[in-house]
Scaffold this motif. Structure first.
Motif, PDB file in Angstrom:
ATOM      1  N   ARG A  25      44.330  49.767 -32.702  1.00 15.72           N
ATOM      2  CA  ARG A  25      44.673  48.418 -32.204  1.00 15.72           C
ATOM      3  C   ARG A  25      46.070  48.081 -32.694  1.00 15.72           C
ATOM      4  N   GLU A  26      46.726  47.222 -31.931  1.00 14.14           N
ATOM      5  CA  GLU A  26      48.029  46.723 -32.354  1.00 14.14           C
ATOM      6  C   GLU A  26      48.203  45.324 -31.787  1.00 14.14           C
ATOM      7  N   SER A  27      48.725  44.431 -32.617  1.00 19.88           N
ATOM      8  CA  SER A  27      49.078  43.088 -32.172  1.00 19.88           C
ATOM      9  C   SER A  27      50.548  42.878 -32.519  1.00 19.88           C
ATOM     10  N   GLU A  28      51.038  41.703 -32.259  1.00 17.64           N
ATOM     11  CA  GLU A  28      52.430  41.405 -32.585  1.00 17.64           C
ATOM     12  C   GLU A  28      52.696  41.537 -34.081  1.00 17.64           C
ATOM     13  N   THR A  29      51.693  41.192 -34.907  1.00 19.11           N
ATOM     14  CA  THR A  29      51.907  41.143 -36.363  1.00 19.11           C
ATOM     15  C   THR A  29      51.127  42.195 -37.147  1.00 19.11           C
ATOM     16  N   THR A  30      50.207  42.923 -36.491  1.00 22.78           N
ATOM     17  CA  THR A  30      49.341  43.851 -37.217  1.00 22.78           C
ATOM     18  C   THR A  30      49.272  45.219 -36.533  1.00 22.78           C
ATOM     19  N   VAL A  46      43.630  47.890 -41.439  1.00 29.30           N
ATOM     20  CA  VAL A  46      44.381  46.891 -40.689  1.00 29.30           C
ATOM     21  C   VAL A  46      45.473  46.387 -41.625  1.00 29.30           C
ATOM     22  N   ILE A  47      46.720  46.519 -41.170  1.00 28.64           N
ATOM     23  CA  ILE A  47      47.855  46.148 -42.015  1.00 28.64           C
ATOM     24  C   ILE A  47      48.737  45.133 -41.292  1.00 28.64           C
ATOM     25  N   ASP A  68      45.778  36.792 -39.232  1.00 26.99           N
ATOM     26  CA  ASP A  68      45.849  37.791 -38.162  1.00 26.99           C
ATOM     27  C   ASP A  68      45.171  39.090 -38.585  1.00 26.99           C
ATOM     28  N   VAL A  69      45.394  39.511 -39.835  1.00 26.58           N
ATOM     29  CA  VAL A  69      44.771  40.737 -40.345  1.00 26.58           C
ATOM     30  C   VAL A  69      43.247  40.598 -40.289  1.00 26.58           C
ATOM     31  N   LEU A  70      42.725  39.462 -40.738  1.00 29.18           N
ATOM     32  CA  LEU A  70      41.273  39.250 -40.713  1.00 29.18           C
ATOM     33  C   LEU A  70      40.734  39.193 -39.286  1.00 29.18           C
ATOM     34  N   ARG A  71      41.467  38.541 -38.400  1.00 36.37           N
ATOM     35  CA  ARG A  71      41.045  38.468 -36.996  1.00 36.37           C
ATOM     36  C   ARG A  71      41.006  39.865 -36.374  1.00 36.37           C
ATOM     37  N   GLU A  72      42.024  40.655 -36.644  1.00 39.78           N
ATOM     38  CA  GLU A  72      42.065  42.017 -36.103  1.00 39.78           C
ATOM     39  C   GLU A  72      40.982  42.888 -36.728  1.00 39.78           C
ATOM     40  N   ALA A  73      40.643  42.656 -37.990  1.00 38.46           N
ATOM     41  CA  ALA A  73      39.547  43.407 -38.618  1.00 38.46           C
ATOM     42  C   ALA A  73      38.246  43.146 -37.866  1.00 38.46           C
ATOM     43  N   GLY A  74      38.004  41.903 -37.498  1.00 33.70           N
ATOM     44  CA  GLY A  74      36.821  41.567 -36.707  1.00 33.70           C
ATOM     45  C   GLY A  74      36.859  42.222 -35.337  1.00 33.70           C
ATOM     46  N   ALA A  75      38.026  42.269 -34.725  1.00 30.55           N
ATOM     47  CA  ALA A  75      38.168  42.910 -33.422  1.00 30.55           C
ATOM     48  C   ALA A  75      37.926  44.411 -33.523  1.00 30.55           C
ATOM     49  N   VAL A  76      38.379  45.023 -34.604  1.00 31.11           N
ATOM     50  CA  VAL A  76      38.107  46.452 -34.838  1.00 31.11           C
ATOM     51  C   VAL A  76      36.602  46.677 -34.919  1.00 31.11           C
ATOM     52  N   ALA A  77      35.909  45.836 -35.668  1.00 36.01           N
ATOM     53  CA  ALA A  77      34.448  45.971 -35.786  1.00 36.01           C
ATOM     54  C   ALA A  77      33.782  45.861 -34.422  1.00 36.01           C
ATOM     55  N   GLY A  98      41.745  50.162 -57.202  1.00 36.46           N
ATOM     56  CA  GLY A  98      41.839  51.319 -56.320  1.00 36.46           C
ATOM     57  C   GLY A  98      42.954  51.266 -55.298  1.00 36.46           C
ATOM     58  N   GLN A  99      43.859  50.272 -55.396  1.00 40.22           N
ATOM     59  CA  GLN A  99      44.979  50.236 -54.451  1.00 40.22           C
ATOM     60  C   GLN A  99      45.922  51.387 -54.758  1.00 40.22           C
ATOM     61  N   THR A 100      46.213  52.204 -53.743  1.00 43.81           N
ATOM     62  CA  THR A 100      47.105  53.346 -53.933  1.00 43.81           C
ATOM     63  C   THR A 100      48.349  53.263 -53.059  1.00 43.81           C
ATOM     64  N   VAL A 101      48.310  52.447 -52.016  1.00 42.37           N
ATOM     65  CA  VAL A 101      49.491  52.209 -51.182  1.00 42.37           C
ATOM     66  C   VAL A 101      49.863  50.746 -51.362  1.00 42.37           C
ATOM     67  N   TRP A 102      51.094  50.496 -51.778  1.00 39.12           N
ATOM     68  CA  TRP A 102      51.527  49.152 -52.140  1.00 39.12           C
ATOM     69  C   TRP A 102      52.089  48.410 -50.928  1.00 39.12           C
ATOM     70  N   HIS A 103      51.214  48.286 -49.937  1.00 40.28           N
ATOM     71  CA  HIS A 103      51.452  47.508 -48.705  1.00 40.28           C
ATOM     72  C   HIS A 103      50.080  46.911 -48.398  1.00 40.28           C
ATOM     73  N   ALA A 104      50.001  45.606 -48.277  1.00 42.28           N
ATOM     74  CA  ALA A 104      48.711  44.948 -48.056  1.00 42.28           C
ATOM     75  C   ALA A 104      47.957  45.620 -46.912  1.00 42.28           C
ATOM     76  N   HIS A 105      46.660  45.831 -47.123  1.00 41.22           N
ATOM     77  CA  HIS A 105      45.840  46.422 -46.063  1.00 41.22           C
ATOM     78  C   HIS A 105      44.374  46.099 -46.291  1.00 41.22           C
ATOM     79  N   ALA A 106      43.683  45.924 -45.162  1.00 41.99           N
ATOM     80  CA  ALA A 106      42.243  45.680 -45.181  1.00 41.99           C
ATOM     81  C   ALA A 106      41.549  46.935 -44.688  1.00 41.99           C
ATOM     82  N   HIS A 107      40.517  47.350 -45.412  1.00 42.26           N
ATOM     83  CA  HIS A 107      39.656  48.447 -44.974  1.00 42.26           C
ATOM     84  C   HIS A 107      38.509  47.824 -44.180  1.00 42.26           C
ATOM     85  N   VAL A 108      38.275  48.302 -42.975  1.00 38.67           N
ATOM     86  CA  VAL A 108      37.117  47.893 -42.182  1.00 38.67           C
ATOM     87  C   VAL A 108      36.146  49.066 -42.218  1.00 38.67           C
TER      88      VAL A 108
END
Length: 119
Positions: A25-30, A46-47, A68-77, A98-108
């Protein structure tokens, strides 16, 4: 600087299409893409496209993009057919979490039973 792409950030490179990823998935911001080391049948990250170090920094600097990240996480589900059976959204913030990549991201995560606490 928050929001600016970082040359040494793997996820910024994925956003710039310099590193391949299976984008779902891709949006304007994610951007949402499959985790290369899945921990469940559905494991999508989702980043925000803009660089923010972690979820707390994202929420403080750009709460609209955090939403937007949370909304897209729901859309992924929904797309992955895990919304009805249940899914988990996880933000790891800091090395101890457990964060290993220093760019905010949500695991779905979904597609199997998920116990709590996870570890």
């Amino acid at each position: 600087m928050a929001g600016e792409p970082q040359n040494d950030c793997l996820f910024c490179k994925i956003v710039a299409r310099e590193v391949p990823a299976t984008i779902v998935r891709e949006s304007e911001t994610t951007l949402a893409f499959r985790d290369i080391n899945p921990q469940a049948p559905t494991h999508v990250l989702v980043i925000p496209k803009a660089h923010h170090r972690d979820a707390a920094a994202l929420a403080a600097a750009a709460p609209d993009v955090a939403a937007d990240v949370l909304r897209e996480a729901g859309a992924v589900a929904e797309d992955e057919k895990t919304a009805d059976s249940g899914y988990r959204i996880v933000f790891n913030t800091g090395t101890g979490a457990g964060q290993t990549v220093w760019h905010a991201h949500a695991h779905v995560l979904g597609g199997r039973g998920l116990t709590w606490p996870p570890g």
